[in-house]
Design a protein around this motif. Structure first.
Motif, PDB file in Angstrom:
ATOM      1  N   LYS A 156       0.841  -1.210   0.000  1.00 42.75           N
ATOM      2  CA  LYS A 156       0.000   0.000   0.000  1.00 42.75           C
ATOM      3  C   LYS A 156       0.870   1.253   0.000  1.00 42.75           C
ATOM      4  CE  LYS A 156      -4.091  -2.016   1.007  1.00 42.75           C
ATOM      5  NZ  LYS A 156      -5.138  -2.130  -0.022  1.00 42.75           N
ATOM      6  N   LEU A 157       0.341   2.325  -0.574  1.00 43.78           N
ATOM      7  CA  LEU A 157       1.027   3.613  -0.571  1.00 43.78           C
ATOM      8  C   LEU A 157       0.375   4.540   0.455  1.00 43.78           C
ATOM      9  CD1 LEU A 157       1.427   4.755  -4.291  1.00 43.78           C
ATOM     10  CD2 LEU A 157       3.282   4.289  -2.687  1.00 43.78           C
ATOM     11  N   SER A 158       1.204   5.244   1.210  1.00 42.41           N
ATOM     12  CA  SER A 158       0.637   6.293   2.068  1.00 42.41           C
ATOM     13  C   SER A 158       1.470   7.560   1.903  1.00 42.41           C
ATOM     14  CB  SER A 158       0.615   5.846   3.517  1.00 42.41           C
ATOM     15  OG  SER A 158       1.899   5.392   3.891  1.00 42.41           O
ATOM     16  N   LYS A 159       0.784   8.692   1.989  1.00 40.68           N
ATOM     17  CA  LYS A 159       1.480   9.964   1.800  1.00 40.68           C
ATOM     18  C   LYS A 159       2.185  10.349   3.088  1.00 40.68           C
ATOM     19  CE  LYS A 159       0.717  14.166  -0.680  1.00 40.68           C
ATOM     20  NZ  LYS A 159      -0.134  15.305  -0.830  1.00 40.68           N
ATOM     21  N   ILE A 160       3.416  10.796   2.989  1.00 39.03           N
ATOM     22  CA  ILE A 160       4.100  11.260   4.219  1.00 39.03           C
ATOM     23  C   ILE A 160       4.619  12.679   4.021  1.00 39.03           C
ATOM     24  CG2 ILE A 160       4.702   9.013   5.133  1.00 39.03           C
ATOM     25  CD1 ILE A 160       7.514   9.352   4.050  1.00 39.03           C
TER      26      ILE A 160
END
Ligand SMILES: Nc1ncnc2c1ncn2[C@@H]1O[C@H](COP(=O)(O)OP(=O)(O)OP(=O)(O)O)[C@@H](O)[C@H]1O
Ligand SMILES: [Mg+2]
Length: 229
Positions: free
Chosen positions: A225-229
């Motif tokens: 999964k991709l998450s914005k940081i």
């Protein structure tokens, strides 16, 4: 070519090695990259960053989902169309510069033009090559062989080669991975100024937070999964 918007819709990618359990690398992942944006993708080794870049560039196919480059759905293109699309619209930079050791800087940069038959396109690209070489600060070294240049200079040459067709999208996989800190910093700044001045969308995969922080957006890839940081 103007910079390009990219959209990944519900992409899944798994590998099935015989006798082993299915390994989900990208799990129903969606991402929209706006035209002209600069995006870093970070994440642990083996998390699927290179896989993700290979899907975006259609070097590899997803098991499900849709990838759009502007209006174009690359999964629907035939083999020849994909190859042509990639040639005309995408630029690649890798951890190792992949320059040909027997060719000079300028000859290496012009390699992508070898198949080009249109004289006018060729002449224009040669002119652009000179301008880009100037832009990356290597105009004094055009006759040198890769073996006579530093790692950072070779990598800057590879950047020029990636831009020779004026791609709308520039993809970089660990572009500073083999450079010392100072050369890495310089290359990062160069990529940012190319993104801004040459109107190219930029996607950079990296382990380096220093490089990632130079991009407008940072995403972390973990557990598919991709998450914005
Ligand atoms: N052809 C393949 N067959 C089977 N498994 C594969 C194949 N290619 C990649 N993988 C697996 O997919 C996972 C993701 O690989 P990928 O190269 O995308 O990781 P990465 O995030 O780029 O890692 P790194 O930071 O080390 O470059 C890894 O577990 C890898 O072993
Ligand atoms: Mg990788």
């Amino acid at each position: 070519m103007t910079s390009m918007e990219i959209e990944l819709k519900q992409i899944s990618k798994y590998y099935q090695v015989p006798g082993k359990e299915k390994r989900m690398v990208l799990d129903n992942l969606s991402l929209k990259i706006e035209s002209g944006d600069s995006v870093a993708i970070v994440g642990p080794s083996g998390s699927g960053k290179s896989t993700l870049l290979n899907l975006i560039s259609s070097l590899d196919q997803a098991n499900s989902g849709v990838i759009l480059h502007g209006e174009r759905e690359i999964g629907k293109l035939g083999e020849d169309e994909v190859a042509q699309f990639r040639n005309r619209n995408l630029g690649f930079i890798f951890q190792s510069h992949h320059l040909l050791p027997q060719l000079s800087l300028i000859e290496n940069v012009l390699v992508p033009l070898i198949p080009e038959k249109d004289k006018k396109i060729k002449v224009e690209a040669e002119k652009r090559a000179q301008e880009l070489i100037d832009f990356v600060g290597l105009s004094g070294q055009i006759s040198q062989l890769p073996g006579q240049m530093s790692g950072g200079e070779c990598q800057r040459t590879a950047v020029v080669r990636a831009l020779i067709h004026q791609p709308g999208l520039l993809l970089a996989d660990e572009p500073t991975g083999s450079l010392d800190k100072q050369s890495a910093d310089q290359l990062g700044d160069l990529l940012v100024s190319i993104n801004e001045k040459q109107k190219v969308t930029l996607v950079v995969v990296t382990h380096s937070m220093d490089l990632a922080k130079k991009m407008k957006k940072i995403y972390k890839l973990d557990n598919g999964k991709l998450s914005k940081i």
